[in-house]
Design a protein around this motif. Structure first.
Motif, PDB file in Angstrom:
ATOM      1  N   TRP A 247      35.669  42.132  40.714  1.00 24.92           N
ATOM      2  CA  TRP A 247      36.083  43.261  39.887  1.00 24.92           C
ATOM      3  C   TRP A 247      36.920  42.812  38.688  1.00 24.92           C
ATOM      4  O   TRP A 247      36.898  43.454  37.633  1.00 24.92           O
TER       5      TRP A 247
ATOM      6  N   THR B 189      35.835  49.519  47.531  1.00 28.84           N
ATOM      7  CA  THR B 189      34.883  49.773  46.442  1.00 28.84           C
ATOM      8  C   THR B 189      35.090  51.181  45.877  1.00 28.84           C
ATOM      9  O   THR B 189      35.001  51.388  44.656  1.00 28.84           O
TER      10      THR B 189
ATOM     11  N   GLY C 100      32.866  45.524  43.902  1.00 29.11           N
ATOM     12  CA  GLY C 100      34.221  46.057  43.921  1.00 29.11           C
ATOM     13  C   GLY C 100      35.079  45.596  45.070  1.00 29.11           C
ATOM     14  O   GLY C 100      36.301  45.757  45.034  1.00 29.11           O
TER      15      GLY C 100
END
Length: 470
Positions: free
Chosen positions: A53, A173, A468
């Motif tokens: 991320w 996420t 994520g």
């Protein structure tokens, strides 16, 4: 000796017969996955979801918010506690194959009736009316894992632990995506506030010009009223946008585990940058990457082990118990070794015969639950493919919408200039100017919204592909 020999032979047959029982192997359900995602030009094996991320989101302010969220978000912290709890159960499950061992100390005094046989015997042989009994012993109980029941119980604990681990990744996420969405929404509101404030200056200029024309008799008081109303509408919009900004800042603060407050941002929405080459990869890779899909597959693996447990419960169980220690009917020679030592060992096979159909019901229910989880796993895969497809089509469509909205804003801004020039020259009325300003304001607000939607679609695609949690 003959009986002991028969017992040993029976135990041996039970142990050997395990080879005759088919092991409950797990077979991954067949999935009807497309070769490529819809709305993708090529079947690229790489995927944007493989990016961490921090690589995907380059804005330092957004990175700081995400770091806070991963560290402080309460939903994520609760999930981590659940992982820790499952980890403790997993550690305990590793000891299921070992025997249970306990230690007990007891002292008992019994005084039977003098008219009873025990009472008279005590008085005759011991010369007293009561009997003492002192006992200190270790107790051992162990069940042989003949049919794999204990092994399946360990598998259940392992699958439950892995489920909590995948659930934590799934929550991360969602938290990362929610923070990014909130941040981009905040940038959109900032942009819309700028647009409204610029439009307020135009409205003030139009109102001032209309008042001068009214004073000179070139327009009516209605024109002044309409220009004033236009200005008031813009002022109302500014107030609403300021309210929405404060609410969005509060929501983001709570999302990162902080009290409601201001959110720092140093860039405008036009300066945001996300990866331009958005590659979705292959559907098969997405299935193994998405935490929620992996979690659902682990639920299926758990139910498979539960079927094995229910099946093993229908077979004979071999249990061995033993106890030993020191025992005496006098406290003064209780620990006199070896006279007080005692011990016993017992082994037995227990075969359920009639349990009111409970065992068969448990097995059938476990099999049905496994079939349900197969369907749930397939549904989770289907939902995942659908989410990726939705994000892809949204991203492609919003590219076109952004281009068209940009062109519309440019056209309407030129229209404002033309309307103001014509109005000053008496070749257009106040309604045309107000309409041009209103249309331009709405188009600029819409362009900001479309840009934010496109950023959101990219974030949605990143999350839908399983990005994520790294």
């Amino acid at each position: 000796m003959k009986r002991i020999k028969n017992i040993i032979i029976t135990f041996g047959l039970a142990l050997v017969s395990v080879s005759c029982v088919s092991k409950l192997a797990y077979k991954e359900p067949e999935l009807e996955l497309p070769e490529t995602f819809k709305y993708t030009a090529t079947a690229d094996t790489a995927s944007v979801a493989n990016l961490e991320w921090k690589q995907f989101f380059s804005d330092p302010m957004l990175q700081n918010l995400i770091e806070k969220g991963i560290k402080n978000n309460y939903d994520l912290q609760i999930a981590l506690k659940q992982v820790a709890s499952s980890q403790e159960k997993l550690k305990q499950a590793k000891y299921l194959q070992y025997p249970d061992v306990g230690f007990g100390v007891s002292a008992q005094i019994s005084k039977p009736s003098k008219n009873s046989m025990n009472g008279q015997s005590l008085n005759l042989f011991l010369g007293k009316s009561y009997v003492e009994d002192y006992n200190a012993a270790f107790n051992l109980s162990w069940e042989a894992d003949i049919w794999g029941k204990i092994k399946n119980q360990q598998e259940v604990s392992k699958m439950q632990y892995l489920q909590t681990y995948e659930a934590t990744k799934a929550i991360q996420t969602q938290v990362v995506a929610a923070i990014a969405q909130g941040y981009y929404n905040l940038l959109m509101l900032d942009k819309q506030l700028q647009i409204a404030q610029s439009n307020l200056e135009l409205s003030n200029r139009t109102l001032s010009l209309t008042e001068k024309l009214w004073q000179s008799g070139d327009t009516t008081s209605l024109g002044v009223q309409q220009a004033t109303a236009q200005k008031q509408s813009t002022e109302l919009l500014i107030t609403q946008l300021e309210q929405n900004i404060a609410i969005q800042e509060n929501a983001l603060s709570i999302l990162v585990g902080e009290n409601p407050g201001k959110i720092s941002r140093t860039i405008e929405m036009s300066e945001t940058s996300l990866p331009h080459d958005i590659s979705a990869g292959l559907p098969a890779a997405m299935v193994s990457r998405r935490p929620d899909v992996r979690q659902q597959e682990l639920v299926l693996l758990e139910s498979n082990s539960m079927v094995g447990i229910a099946q093993a419960n229908m077979y004979p169980s071999l249990k061995i118990t033993a106890n030993g220690g020191v025992n005496s009917f006098k406290i003064d020679n209780w620990f006199q070794i070896p006279a007080s030592l005692f011990g016993s060992v017992l082994g037995g096979l227990t075969q359920p015969i009639f349990q009111k159909r409970q065992l068969k019901t448990d097995l059938n229910v476990a099999k049905i639950q496994r079939e349900k989880n197969v369907l749930a796993f397939r549904q989770s895969v289907l939902n995942a493919v659908g989410e990726v497809s939705d994000a892809l089509v949204s991203n492609e469509s919003l590219k076109v919408q952004e281009q068209k909205a940009t062109e519309q804003v440019a056209t309407l801004k030129d229209g404002i200039k033309s309307a103001e020039m014509l109005y000053k020259g008496g070749m257009a009325n106040y309604l045309e100017v107000i309409t041009a300003q209103g249309n331009s304001l709405q188009a600029e607000l819409n362009l900001a919204s479309v840009k934010r939607q496109r950023l959101s679609s990219i974030v949605d695609l990143y999350r839908a592909l399983g990005g994520g949690w790294k």
